[in-house]
Design a protein around this motif. Structure first.
Motif, PDB file in Angstrom:
ATOM      1  N   PRO A   1       0.831  -1.210   0.000  1.00 40.52           N
ATOM      2  CA  PRO A   1       0.000   0.000   0.000  1.00 40.52           C
ATOM      3  C   PRO A   1       0.866   1.260   0.000  1.00 40.52           C
ATOM      4  CG  PRO A   1       0.057  -0.960   2.195  1.00 40.52           C
ATOM      5  CD  PRO A   1       0.794  -1.911   1.291  1.00 40.52           C
ATOM      6  N   GLN A   2       1.634   1.434  -1.081  1.00 43.93           N
ATOM      7  CA  GLN A   2       2.512   2.593  -1.217  1.00 43.93           C
ATOM      8  C   GLN A   2       1.971   3.492  -2.333  1.00 43.93           C
ATOM      9  OE1 GLN A   2       6.134   0.379  -2.099  1.00 43.93           O
ATOM     10  NE2 GLN A   2       6.924   0.833  -0.071  1.00 43.93           N
ATOM     11  N   PRO A   3       1.516   4.708  -2.006  1.00 44.50           N
ATOM     12  CA  PRO A   3       0.978   5.582  -3.052  1.00 44.50           C
ATOM     13  C   PRO A   3       2.052   5.960  -4.073  1.00 44.50           C
ATOM     14  CG  PRO A   3       0.548   6.481  -0.855  1.00 44.50           C
ATOM     15  CD  PRO A   3       1.475   5.322  -0.685  1.00 44.50           C
ATOM     16  N   PRO A   4       1.713   5.990  -5.359  1.00 44.54           N
ATOM     17  CA  PRO A   4       2.694   6.420  -6.372  1.00 44.54           C
ATOM     18  C   PRO A   4       2.989   7.913  -6.227  1.00 44.54           C
ATOM     19  CG  PRO A   4       0.540   6.079  -7.371  1.00 44.54           C
ATOM     20  CD  PRO A   4       0.426   5.627  -5.949  1.00 44.54           C
TER      21      PRO A   4
ATOM     22  N   PHE B   1       3.826  19.750   7.698  1.00 40.95           N
ATOM     23  CA  PHE B   1       4.752  18.619   7.591  1.00 40.95           C
ATOM     24  C   PHE B   1       4.301  17.476   8.502  1.00 40.95           C
ATOM     25  CE2 PHE B   1       8.637  16.335   8.891  1.00 40.95           C
ATOM     26  CZ  PHE B   1       9.164  16.001   7.650  1.00 40.95           C
ATOM     27  N   ALA B   2       3.873  17.812   9.707  1.00 41.54           N
ATOM     28  CA  ALA B   2       3.428  16.808  10.690  1.00 41.54           C
ATOM     29  C   ALA B   2       2.181  16.066  10.226  1.00 41.54           C
ATOM     30  CB  ALA B   2       3.172  17.470  12.035  1.00 41.54           C
ATOM     31  N   LYS B   3       1.409  16.654   9.327  1.00 44.00           N
ATOM     32  CA  LYS B   3       0.170  16.024   8.830  1.00 44.00           C
ATOM     33  C   LYS B   3       0.431  15.019   7.704  1.00 44.00           C
ATOM     34  CE  LYS B   3      -2.610  20.172   9.712  1.00 44.00           C
ATOM     35  NZ  LYS B   3      -3.372  21.233   9.031  1.00 44.00           N
ATOM     36  N   LEU B   4       1.632  15.050   7.141  1.00 40.87           N
ATOM     37  CA  LEU B   4       1.946  14.169   6.012  1.00 40.87           C
ATOM     38  C   LEU B   4       2.277  12.750   6.483  1.00 40.87           C
ATOM     39  CD1 LEU B   4       4.213  16.593   3.960  1.00 40.87           C
ATOM     40  CD2 LEU B   4       1.921  15.820   3.313  1.00 40.87           C
ATOM     41  N   PRO B   5       2.028  11.733   5.627  1.00 37.32           N
ATOM     42  CA  PRO B   5       2.435  10.360   5.978  1.00 37.32           C
ATOM     43  C   PRO B   5       3.947  10.277   6.215  1.00 37.32           C
ATOM     44  CG  PRO B   5       0.942  10.333   4.106  1.00 37.32           C
ATOM     45  CD  PRO B   5       1.301  11.773   4.353  1.00 37.32           C
ATOM     46  N   GLU B   6       4.338   9.339   7.039  1.00 37.94           N
ATOM     47  CA  GLU B   6       5.737   9.199   7.462  1.00 37.94           C
ATOM     48  C   GLU B   6       6.703   9.045   6.290  1.00 37.94           C
ATOM     49  OE1 GLU B   6       8.218   6.150  10.296  1.00 37.94           O
ATOM     50  OE2 GLU B   6       6.102   6.459  10.752  1.00 37.94           O
ATOM     51  N   ASN B   7       6.332   8.267   5.270  1.00 39.03           N
ATOM     52  CA  ASN B   7       7.234   8.061   4.136  1.00 39.03           C
ATOM     53  C   ASN B   7       7.455   9.340   3.339  1.00 39.03           C
ATOM     54  OD1 ASN B   7       7.919   5.463   4.642  1.00 39.03           O
ATOM     55  ND2 ASN B   7       6.506   4.547   3.192  1.00 39.03           N
ATOM     56  N   ILE B   8       6.427  10.182   3.254  1.00 39.07           N
ATOM     57  CA  ILE B   8       6.590  11.467   2.556  1.00 39.07           C
ATOM     58  C   ILE B   8       7.500  12.359   3.395  1.00 39.07           C
ATOM     59  CG2 ILE B   8       5.411  13.514   1.658  1.00 39.07           C
ATOM     60  CD1 ILE B   8       2.962  11.757   1.119  1.00 39.07           C
ATOM     61  N   GLN B   9       7.337  12.316   4.706  1.00 36.88           N
ATOM     62  CA  GLN B   9       8.211  13.086   5.591  1.00 36.88           C
ATOM     63  C   GLN B   9       9.674  12.668   5.413  1.00 36.88           C
ATOM     64  OE1 GLN B   9       6.873  12.794   9.664  1.00 36.88           O
ATOM     65  NE2 GLN B   9       4.884  13.702   9.218  1.00 36.88           N
ATOM     66  N   LYS B  10       9.913  11.344   5.326  1.00 33.11           N
ATOM     67  CA  LYS B  10      11.281  10.849   5.119  1.00 33.11           C
ATOM     68  C   LYS B  10      11.854  11.365   3.807  1.00 33.11           C
ATOM     69  CE  LYS B  10      10.682   6.470   7.578  1.00 33.11           C
ATOM     70  NZ  LYS B  10      10.547   5.017   7.375  1.00 33.11           N
ATOM     71  N   ALA B  11      11.045  11.350   2.761  1.00 31.38           N
ATOM     72  CA  ALA B  11      11.509  11.810   1.441  1.00 31.38           C
ATOM     73  C   ALA B  11      11.824  13.301   1.457  1.00 31.38           C
ATOM     74  CB  ALA B  11      10.465  11.495   0.376  1.00 31.38           C
ATOM     75  N   LEU B  12      11.027  14.075   2.172  1.00 32.29           N
ATOM     76  CA  LEU B  12      11.258  15.521   2.254  1.00 32.29           C
ATOM     77  C   LEU B  12      12.452  15.854   3.143  1.00 32.29           C
ATOM     78  CD1 LEU B  12       7.574  16.774   2.578  1.00 32.29           C
ATOM     79  CD2 LEU B  12       9.099  17.134   0.628  1.00 32.29           C
ATOM     80  N   GLY B  13      12.619  15.101   4.211  1.00 34.76           N
ATOM     81  CA  GLY B  13      13.751  15.318   5.102  1.00 34.76           C
ATOM     82  C   GLY B  13      13.518  16.340   6.199  1.00 34.76           C
TER      83      GLY B  13
ATOM     84  N   TYR C   1      11.804   9.800  -2.580  1.00 34.39           N
ATOM     85  CA  TYR C   1      10.601   9.028  -2.263  1.00 34.39           C
ATOM     86  C   TYR C   1      10.731   7.596  -2.790  1.00 34.39           C
ATOM     87  CZ  TYR C   1       5.636   7.790  -1.892  1.00 34.39           C
ATOM     88  OH  TYR C   1       4.450   7.164  -1.588  1.00 34.39           O
ATOM     89  N   SER C   2      11.255   7.469  -3.995  1.00 38.86           N
ATOM     90  CA  SER C   2      11.465   6.152  -4.587  1.00 38.86           C
ATOM     91  C   SER C   2      12.424   5.318  -3.730  1.00 38.86           C
ATOM     92  CB  SER C   2      12.020   6.323  -6.005  1.00 38.86           C
ATOM     93  OG  SER C   2      12.388   5.103  -6.542  1.00 38.86           O
ATOM     94  N   ASP C   3      13.488   5.950  -3.239  1.00 42.43           N
ATOM     95  CA  ASP C   3      14.459   5.257  -2.375  1.00 42.43           C
ATOM     96  C   ASP C   3      13.814   4.814  -1.059  1.00 42.43           C
ATOM     97  OD1 ASP C   3      16.363   5.668  -4.306  1.00 42.43           O
ATOM     98  OD2 ASP C   3      17.392   7.289  -3.252  1.00 42.43           O
ATOM     99  N   VAL C   4      12.969   5.678  -0.497  1.00 45.52           N
ATOM    100  CA  VAL C   4      12.275   5.355   0.763  1.00 45.52           C
ATOM    101  C   VAL C   4      11.384   4.130   0.567  1.00 45.52           C
ATOM    102  CG1 VAL C   4      10.472   6.153   2.365  1.00 45.52           C
ATOM    103  CG2 VAL C   4      12.356   7.670   1.771  1.00 45.52           C
TER     104      VAL C   4
ATOM    105  N   LYS D   1      10.310  -1.840   1.106  1.00 51.24           N
ATOM    106  CA  LYS D   1      10.054  -3.180   0.557  1.00 51.24           C
ATOM    107  C   LYS D   1      11.107  -4.169   1.034  1.00 51.24           C
ATOM    108  CE  LYS D   1       7.387  -2.488  -3.655  1.00 51.24           C
ATOM    109  NZ  LYS D   1       7.327  -2.728  -5.098  1.00 51.24           N
ATOM    110  N   LEU D   2      12.373  -3.754   0.981  1.00 49.55           N
ATOM    111  CA  LEU D   2      13.453  -4.642   1.434  1.00 49.55           C
ATOM    112  C   LEU D   2      13.298  -4.987   2.911  1.00 49.55           C
ATOM    113  CD1 LEU D   2      16.623  -3.218  -0.352  1.00 49.55           C
ATOM    114  CD2 LEU D   2      15.518  -5.416  -0.752  1.00 49.55           C
ATOM    115  N   MET D   3      12.933  -3.991   3.714  1.00 47.19           N
ATOM    116  CA  MET D   3      12.747  -4.232   5.146  1.00 47.19           C
ATOM    117  C   MET D   3      11.593  -5.199   5.401  1.00 47.19           C
ATOM    118  SD  MET D   3      13.469  -0.446   6.714  1.00 47.19           S
ATOM    119  CE  MET D   3      13.352  -0.911   8.439  1.00 47.19           C
ATOM    120  N   LEU D   4      10.542  -5.115   4.601  1.00 45.90           N
ATOM    121  CA  LEU D   4       9.424  -6.047   4.735  1.00 45.90           C
ATOM    122  C   LEU D   4       9.867  -7.458   4.358  1.00 45.90           C
ATOM    123  CD1 LEU D   4       6.314  -6.464   5.234  1.00 45.90           C
ATOM    124  CD2 LEU D   4       6.080  -6.259   2.766  1.00 45.90           C
TER     125      LEU D   4
END
Length: 199
Positions: free
Chosen positions: A85-88, A111-123, A150-153, A158-161
């Motif tokens: 369930p990863q949004p494109p 920033f706090a309202k964004l999903p965690e993966n988007i936060q990671k991509a933004l930094g 975002y692609s790297d995140v 996926k690898l961690m899963l």
């Protein structure tokens, strides 16, 4: 893989890359190499390893064999087959633009309202300030940079899963808006985790 399948694979490798095994001329050295291959591939199926090996051997030097590159091929195959369930990024970028703010205090709250993966991509929230202040021409470069991040995140997730370091529930939480992350998610909101479970 079973021991028989490991032996079969190692025999194929010796036939395909004869020069790589010239120095391993004694039976003892060959057994040590085979044991090393067994350790690398024991947790994978014959089909996964064989397909990755088939892709690997085309155009490779006859003088060396790299089990690590074959293993990387296995992970690439698995990554393509796993649906999460990863949004494109096409869905993510409008969210980022909507959250972008010129004022750093507002950017921090958005920033706090964004999903965690988007936060990671933004930094950090300062990236939202940068986007909020950017000219249209600069925005193209910023978008490209964030898309790569975002692609790297997502690839790391996926690898961690697949490695068992995170669960499918964690993946869902990292890709879902914070307001939907608690245990009181209403039915029909967010992702249905069951449809993404590995088979």
């Amino acid at each position: 893989m079973t021991t028989e399948e490991i032996i079969k694979l190692f025999t194929m490798v010796q036939m395909d890359f004869p020069k790589a095994f010239e120095q391993a001329n004694t039976k003892e050295k060959q057994l040590l190499l085979a044991e090393s291959w067994r350790a690398d591939f024991k947790n994978h199926s014959w089909q996964e390893v064989y397909e990755a090996y088939r892709q690997y051997k085309h155009g490779m030097s006859q003088y060396a064999v790299d089990p690590g590159r074959i293993q990387a091929g296995i992970y690439q195959q698995l990554e393509k087959s796993v649906q999460l369930p990863q949004p494109p990024f096409e869905e993510v970028w409008p969210r980022i633009l909507k959250a972008a703010r010129y004022d750093p205090r507002q950017a921090k709250a958005e920033f706090a309202k964004l999903p965690e993966n988007i936060q990671k991509a933004l930094g950090g929230h300062s990236r939202l300030v940068e986007i909020g202040r950017a000219y249209e021409e600069d925005l193209k470069w910023i978008k490209k940079s964030i898309q790569k991040e975002y692609s790297d995140v997502l690839a790391e997730e996926k690898l961690m899963l697949m490695d068992g370091r995170i669960s499918i529930d964690t993946v869902q939480k990292q890709n879902t808006l914070p307001m939907y992350r608690d245990d009181k998610i209403a039915p029909g909101i967010g992702f249905d985790v069951k449809q993404f479970e590995m088979k």
